[in-house]
Design an enzyme around this catalytic site. Structure first.
Site, PDB file in Angstrom:
ATOM      1  N   SER A  96     -45.472 -34.746  36.559  1.00 36.32           N
ATOM      2  CA  SER A  96     -44.995 -35.370  37.796  1.00 36.32           C
ATOM      3  C   SER A  96     -43.705 -34.767  38.322  1.00 36.32           C
ATOM      4  O   SER A  96     -43.325 -35.024  39.470  1.00 36.32           O
ATOM      5  CB  SER A  96     -44.796 -36.872  37.567  1.00 36.32           C
ATOM      6  OG  SER A  96     -46.027 -37.492  37.270  1.00 36.32           O
ATOM      7  N   GLU A 147       0.800  -1.227   0.000  1.00 37.96           N
ATOM      8  CA  GLU A 147       0.000   0.000   0.000  1.00 37.96           C
ATOM      9  C   GLU A 147       0.836   1.282   0.000  1.00 37.96           C
ATOM     10  O   GLU A 147       0.434   2.275  -0.591  1.00 37.96           O
ATOM     11  CB  GLU A 147      -0.937   0.014   1.213  1.00 37.96           C
ATOM     12  CG  GLU A 147      -2.104  -0.954   1.134  1.00 37.96           C
ATOM     13  CD  GLU A 147      -3.086  -0.597   0.033  1.00 37.96           C
ATOM     14  OE1 GLU A 147      -3.338   0.614  -0.187  1.00 37.96           O
ATOM     15  OE2 GLU A 147      -3.602  -1.514  -0.622  1.00 37.96           O
TER      16      GLU A 147
END
Length: 768
Positions: A470, A97
């Site tokens: 239950s 870059e």
């Protein structure tokens, strides 16, 4: 000779002329640019955004052992200080870059001269932009290639160079630059593309990332792998030419096969429901700032426990689904004859269907009882044969009709068994939930709110109100101890008719197995989950007393019936409520408040909110007598030794397992709630629109396998805990009873008829 020299001097003179002309041209361009910049400088924007950089860092959610499980925000970003950025990552970026970044003052005029022709046609090429210019563009300007915009960019670059050091500028660039897939900055991109931190990247991977800034769309390895690879080679060549890497590293990087994460950011642990709860908590406190200020939420979840819970729930839900048969393809599409049109139609159809963690969708290309050929969303063609067709065999039969038939165009689900073997499966329709907490503190260890968060975001752990069946009975049995009954109390297990109890009609409760045992101890009645005996017990203890008593465990009394059906668990609870309630038995009688969020911190690590470590063993937190917790625990252990939950102790091989199965009427809900050591866990399975899970399904077949598979992992590092009898309980009739009730016969039986008096023995005849 002289003539030859004159001829050779003419081209040299021509080259010199052109060089001079180019230099003059460059000076003119530079002069024009500098003049324009000088004119623009007073009017360029303030650069507070870079001098006081506040990156938008998303909200992140972690487990207690610091594993990332969620991220929320528009931008995926990590901020990494320049001194912690890997040196090779920095060098790779500069090599491609801006190789003279540390030499120029914001504008690389040598580089700019190389694009003079393009400049004359309308501005610097992108390739001529320095890193400082890119920072200016990213923070302040559009990406339009206009002379006015370029001049502003140059002016801003000079202003930034005057205000910041080179390292500060590079730090901004490497954290702010957009790199595709919603990733901002190289650290975030590393995790999204490779699932790694920057420090773990290879040279080849670093070069791939360094190539992204020029054009994140064109060089995105997920979208355009060929273009990304070509750009990576350019970066590697630049790195080699500048001696950033050796020849050996260069050749190795060129040959390396990269493994790109095609799905974007993924997490090591599936805890999506947990992450969503954490997101809501952070937003409630911080509003929109929660998504941009780098907020960190640490939960109490443990990675190993969460993994075990998730895998166990998925595995056992799929097992239930397979027990109940193949329902047929999810949908069907028409397959065009033209190959390109066909591929487009398949791609469109599959893109609409999410892959559910190992259950990808596919379109059938050809089908027979012996082979099915499918195409996946990746365009891969697979052939499924043998055992892979077993589950879907009914849909492949020549006589298969209607919705169950598998034919070309059918959309099916696949599951991979081994590296090469695929099978046809289906997405389950049944829902499930699992949660575990620490009995002493209430902190969550694991939470799975459903089969797949991406398919259904409804959290069944916290939001699903279901009948407990239950699994609710232990609270009734606990209440009876306070009335003087004991596990040795006999209850009549025989048919029971109660006129007027069913909206004016006679109510006759039934046992699940339709078997009546006659007189049965309270301990055995709970272990065998006897419905009729439980109704008799509730009638003896009284409905008002039990209805009030269940509030001690955190249940909402208004959600439970104020009648005898309460004995059968016909109220409404959430799995989370059940976990908190069972914790009372596990910890000796103290109520806990389950909590998930350990702390919330800002980006600098400053604590914004923190949960205080609960101290539950205080008098104000005690809700039942220690003796009650001990005796109830002893009964719950027998449920898992020889009762309906016997598989739990058998498969885990521990003596400290306690719990209770639960199955509601017509098997619409299956539960298992229980604990071992100090870990309380609850599993549930059922349909969102309640319907029977099957005539042969119970809590023991639906939920308990999830619970056992989880506990096998969760208890691995916890030694067995022996529970000592507290003061105030004694042995009577070979069982425990409160000392104050010992010796009395008042509570020895419920509805058990007295044995008939024996007839007097006949006198022997007188001697003859």
């Amino acid at each position: 000779m002289t003539r030859t020299n004159k001829q050779s001097q003419r081209p040299q003179s021509a080259r010199g002329f052109f060089i001079l002309a180019a230099l003059v041209l460059l000076l003119i361009v530079v002069g024009a640019v500098l003049y324009g910049v000088a004119a623009l400088l007073p009017n360029v924007p303030a650069i507070d955004a870079v001098t006081d950089y506040q990156p938008k860092i998303p909200l992140r959610v972690y487990t207690a052992d610091h594993v990332l499980i969620g991220e929320f925000g528009e931008e995926h970003r990590d901020f990494v200080p320049i001194e912690k950025m890997p040196a090779l990552m920095k060098k790779a970026v500069l090599a491609i870059e801006d190789k003279r970044f540390y030499q120029h003052g914001g504008i690389d005029w040598i580089r700019a001269m190389g694009s003079a022709k393009a400049n004359l046609r309308g501005g610097f090429r992108q390739g001529g932009s320095t890193i400082t210019m890119q920072v200016a563009r990213n923070f302040f300007l559009s990406r339009d290639k206009l002379i006015a915009r370029k001049l502003n960019e140059v002016a801003l670059a000079y202003k930034i160079e005057a205000a910041l050091t080179k390292d500060q500028i590079l730090e901004l660039y490497m954290n702010q630059i957009y790199l595709g897939q919603r990733a901002f900055g190289f650290s975030s991109a590393s995790k999204i593309y490779f699932g790694k931190s920057l420090n773990d990247l290879s040279v080849a991977e670093i070069a791939m990332l360094a190539g992204l800034p020029q054009n994140p769309a064109r060089h995105n390895p997920v979208v355009n792998p060929k273009g990304a690879r070509a750009r990576q080679h350019v970066v590697l060549k630049s790195m080699r030419e500048q001696d950033v890497i050796t020849e050996a590293q260069y050749q190795q990087a060129l040959a390396e096969t990269l493994h790109i994460n095609q799905k974007g950011q993924e997490y090591d642990t599936h805890a999506e429901y947990v992450a969503e709860i954490a997101r809501q908590a952070a937003y409630a406190q911080l509003k929109e700032d929660a998504y941009t200020k780098g907020i960190v939420v640490t939960t109490t979840i443990l990675k190993a426990d969460q993994d075990a819970a998730y895998q166990s729930l998925r595995r056992n839900v799929l097992a239930y689904d397979q027990r109940h048969g193949y329902r047929g393809p999810e949908a069907s599409i028409d397959l065009p004859a033209d190959q390109e049109e066909r591929d487009d139609a398949i791609d469109e159809a599959l893109q609409k269907r999410r892959s559910s963690d190992g259950l990808p969708p596919a379109v059938v290309l050809a089908a027979s009882p012996k082979m099915v050929r499918v195409q996946t969303v990746d365009g891969e063609t697979l052939e499924i044969t043998g055992a892979g067709l077993k589950f879907a065999a009914a849909g492949l039969s020549p006589n298969a009709k209607g919705a169950i038939r598998i034919a070309p165009g059918s959309i099916v689900r696949l599951s991979q068994e081994g590296k090469k073997n695929w099978a046809i499966v289906q997405l389950p329709q049944v829902s499930a939930a699992f949660v575990s907490i620490d009995a002493d503190t209430g902190s969550y260890h694991a939470l799975v709110g459903g089969f797949d968060y991406n398919l259904q975001k409804f959290n069944h752990v916290t939001q699903a109100w279901r009948q407990p069946g239950s699994a609710f009975k232990p609270f009734l049995y606990s209440s009876s101890l306070e009335k003087g009954f004991s596990p040795a109390t006999l209850i009549m297990d025989a048919p029971l008719d109660m006129p007027g109890e069913d909206a004016g009609k006679t109510w006759s409760p039934q046992n699940d197995d339709n078997v009546f045992d006659g007189p049965i101890t309270m301990r055995a009645a709970l272990a065998k989950s006897k419905n009729v005996a439980s109704v008799r017990l509730l009638r003896a203890v009284t409905v008002p007393y039990v209805h009030d008593y269940i509030g001690k465990f955190g249940f909402e009394k208004e959600r439970h019936p104020n009648n005898l059906t309460m004995a059968l668990g016909t109220g409404a609870v959430t799995p989370l409520q059940m976990a908190g309630a069972y914790a009372v038995f596990a910890n000796g009688g103290y109520q806990v408040q389950p909590y998930l969020i350990s702390k919330i911190e800002d980006a600098r690590g400053v604590v914004i909110a923190e949960a205080k470590k609960p101290e539950i063993r205080k008098d104000e937190n005690r809700v039942i007598d220690e003796r009650n917790a001990f005796v109830t625990d002893s009964m719950l252990r027998d449920v898992t030794r020889y009762g309906t939950g016997a598989d739990a102790t058998k498969k885990l091989g521990r003596a400290d397992i306690a719990g209770k199965t639960g199955t509601t009427s017509d098997a619409m809900d299956g539960w298992f709630a229980g604990y071992g050591a100090n870990i309380v866990a609850v599993a549930w399975m059922g349909y969102d629109e309640p319907k029977s899970l099957g005539g042969r399904e119970f809590g023991a077949t639906l939920a308990m396998p999830i619970w056992i598979d989880y506990m096998r992992v969760a208890l691995a590092k916890h030694p067995e805990q022996e529970r000592k009898a507290p003061e105030g309980v004694v042995r009577q009739d070979d069982d425990w009873v409160y000392a104050e009730y010992a010796g009395t016969t008042e509570f020895k039986s419920i509805d058990v008829p007295a044995a008939p008096e024996a007839a007097p023995a006949e006198a022997p005849p007188p001697p003859q």
